[in-house]
Design an enzyme around this catalytic site. Structure first.
Site, PDB file in Angstrom:
ATOM      1  N   ASP A 192       0.863  -1.181   0.000  1.00  0.00           N
ATOM      2  CA  ASP A 192       0.000   0.000   0.000  1.00  0.00           C
ATOM      3  C   ASP A 192       0.897   1.228   0.000  1.00  0.00           C
ATOM      4  O   ASP A 192       1.604   1.492   0.981  1.00  0.00           O
ATOM      5  CB  ASP A 192      -0.924   0.000   1.221  1.00  0.00           C
ATOM      6  CG  ASP A 192      -1.807   1.236   1.268  1.00  0.00           C
ATOM      7  OD1 ASP A 192      -2.556   1.454   0.303  1.00  0.00           O
ATOM      8  OD2 ASP A 192      -1.728   1.990   2.259  1.00  0.00           O
ATOM      9  N   GLU A 276      -1.409  -1.358  -5.928  1.00  0.00           N
ATOM     10  CA  GLU A 276      -2.567  -0.699  -6.507  1.00  0.00           C
ATOM     11  C   GLU A 276      -2.173   0.015  -7.797  1.00  0.00           C
ATOM     12  O   GLU A 276      -1.069   0.552  -7.906  1.00  0.00           O
ATOM     13  CB  GLU A 276      -3.153   0.313  -5.522  1.00  0.00           C
ATOM     14  CG  GLU A 276      -4.016  -0.289  -4.441  1.00  0.00           C
ATOM     15  CD  GLU A 276      -4.661   0.772  -3.581  1.00  0.00           C
ATOM     16  OE1 GLU A 276      -5.903   0.832  -3.532  1.00  0.00           O
ATOM     17  OE2 GLU A 276      -3.919   1.543  -2.946  1.00  0.00           O
ATOM     18  N   CYS A 328     -12.553  -5.127   5.877  1.00  0.00           N
ATOM     19  CA  CYS A 328     -11.886  -5.869   6.951  1.00  0.00           C
ATOM     20  C   CYS A 328     -11.136  -7.048   6.357  1.00  0.00           C
ATOM     21  O   CYS A 328     -11.723  -7.888   5.664  1.00  0.00           O
ATOM     22  CB  CYS A 328     -12.905  -6.330   7.991  1.00  0.00           C
ATOM     23  SG  CYS A 328     -12.200  -7.351   9.311  1.00  0.00           S
ATOM     24  N   CYS A 349     -16.511  -7.537  13.877  1.00  0.00           N
ATOM     25  CA  CYS A 349     -16.083  -8.900  14.186  1.00  0.00           C
ATOM     26  C   CYS A 349     -15.085  -8.935  15.336  1.00  0.00           C
ATOM     27  O   CYS A 349     -14.711 -10.024  15.809  1.00  0.00           O
ATOM     28  CB  CYS A 349     -15.484  -9.571  12.960  1.00  0.00           C
ATOM     29  SG  CYS A 349     -13.880  -8.898  12.439  1.00  0.00           S
ATOM     30  N   ASP A 356      -3.403   1.309   7.035  1.00  0.00           N
ATOM     31  CA  ASP A 356      -2.493   1.008   5.937  1.00  0.00           C
ATOM     32  C   ASP A 356      -2.137  -0.474   5.885  1.00  0.00           C
ATOM     33  O   ASP A 356      -2.063  -1.063   4.801  1.00  0.00           O
ATOM     34  CB  ASP A 356      -1.224   1.857   6.075  1.00  0.00           C
ATOM     35  CG  ASP A 356      -1.522   3.347   5.968  1.00  0.00           C
ATOM     36  OD1 ASP A 356      -2.493   3.700   5.279  1.00  0.00           O
ATOM     37  OD2 ASP A 356      -0.783   4.146   6.574  1.00  0.00           O
TER      38      ASP A 356
END
Length: 383
Positions: A192, A276, A328, A349, A356
């Site tokens: 990321d 990405e 998540c 959850c 990040d």
């Protein structure tokens, strides 16, 4: 695969004059060719072919008194300048007709002697060579000293001599290289990219953002102020401009070195790397433009791509609209609106996520799923 190997050149004063002459002749031929085609278009005449253009602006021009000095440089340099013009026209036509993907290419424009970057190219027809003494022999220029930082893997097919804004000379060789597969690794990683941290890996590691431009701002500001105080056209202004350009070149060199070392480390450690597909050009239009350019994400991902191909690794790119930060990584629940100032969040959850790190893990999971589909896996999830 073809790669470029760059080396620093240290031409003598006489060779610098010869290179300046070659830069000027190549620029003149390029501009003459562009002007000839523009005039033909304005007069409604057919498109001037490549062969006819070469005959007009090189062969016939050498016989005139206005362009007789074109004979002082290698003919290959002039032909390659026209080849660049022809390539620019082909890209423009392919872009407006839809045959070329990506952003629309602009039509060719005239080159200026005040451009920060000047370049000429020699192909095998020019018979350039590396001498036994380690110098680069260029036709009508001479044997130019080279700082060899590594060996060439094969015989180069062409060499481009470049002079940048800082007054430094480089030789860029195009060589054919074979793949050098590294031993297989069991690890895969998702990355990321960001501004707070340059890169956050799915294994939890965070690479600090060096911010090379921000750190050098004070020095650059002083150099810019010194340049602005000099009288235009004076020798002192030329010296101040060279000093300012060298300061910027130092920042660019440091950023490039950082990207090379980090990309090599990641490719060596992991069998597959996923990032990405960021729209850097669009991000550079925002108020974060300076920081985006300083980070250099585009160059970093480009290095990952060619190094993955060279060393037998896999590089996957995830769609930029994939909600990597809000999903998540433990249960797949998609959170609601999440402003950029939210750096950690808790999922119903029970999992607590660093924004990040969670995004990097989701990028890794999405990349694995996409790669499985490409290799013939099932598209729909199991019941």
């Amino acid at each position: 695969m073809q790669l470029r190997y760059n080396f620093r050149l240290y031409p003598t004063p006489g060779q610098r004059q010869a290179l300046a002459r070659a830069f000027g002749c190549a620029r003149t031929v390029y501009n003459d060719g562009l002007r000839t085609r523009q005039e033909a278009h304005e007069q409604g005449l057919p498109y001037v072919s490549d062969a006819d253009l070469s005959k007009r602006v090189i062969t016939q021009a050498k016989t005139t008194s206005e362009r007789a000095w074109l004979s002082e440089v290698s003919a290959v340099v002039l032909q390659q300048a026209l080849a660049d013009l022809n390539t620019a026209y082909r890209n423009f036509f392919a872009s407006i007709t839809g045959k070329r993907k990506g952003p629309q290419a602009a039509p060719p424009r005239f080159r200026s002697k005040r451009d920060d970057r000047q370049a000429i190219r020699f192909t095998k027809n020019a018979r350039f060579a590396v001498t036994a003494g380690g110098r680069l022999r260029l036709p009508k220029i001479g044997d130019v000293p080279v700082k060899w930082s590594r060996d060439l893997p094969s015989e180069p097919s062409s060499v481009t001599v470049i002079k940048n804004a800082a007054g430094r000379y480089f030789a860029s060789f195009v060589v054919e290289t074979s793949e050098e597969p590294l031993p297989e690794s069991a690890s895969e990683v998702g990355i990321d990219l960001g501004l707070t941290h340059f890169a956050v890996l799915s294994d939890g590691r965070k690479i600090d953002n060096p911010r090379f431009l921000r750190r050098a701002e004070r020095r650059l500001k002083k150099a810019q102020q010194a340049l602005s105080r000099k009288a235009k056209g004076s020798s002192n202004r030329k010296k101040a401009a060279a000093k300012f350009a060298k300061a910027h070149a130092r920042v660019a060199d440091t950023r490039r070195d950082f990207a090379h070392k980090l990309s090599t480390q990641i490719i060596r450690e992991n069998q597959a790397v996923y990032v990405e597909d960021l729209y850097v050009k669009g991000l550079a239009r925002t108020k974060l433009a300076k920081s985006v350019h300083d980070a250099g994400w585009g160059r970093f991902t480009a290095m990952l791509a060619y190094k993955a191909a060279k060393y037998g690794r896999h590089l996957g790119k995830i769609d930029r609209w994939f909600p990597s930060s809000k999903r998540c990584a433990a249960c797949g629940t998609l959170a609601g609106s999440m402003p950029l100032n939210v750096r950690s969040w808790a999922c119903p959850c029970g999992a607590v996520h660093d924004r990040d790190v969670n995004a990097a893990r989701n990028i890794l999971a999405a990349g694995r799923a996409e790669r499985l589909n490409a290799c013939g896996g099932t598209v729909r999830p199991a019941v």
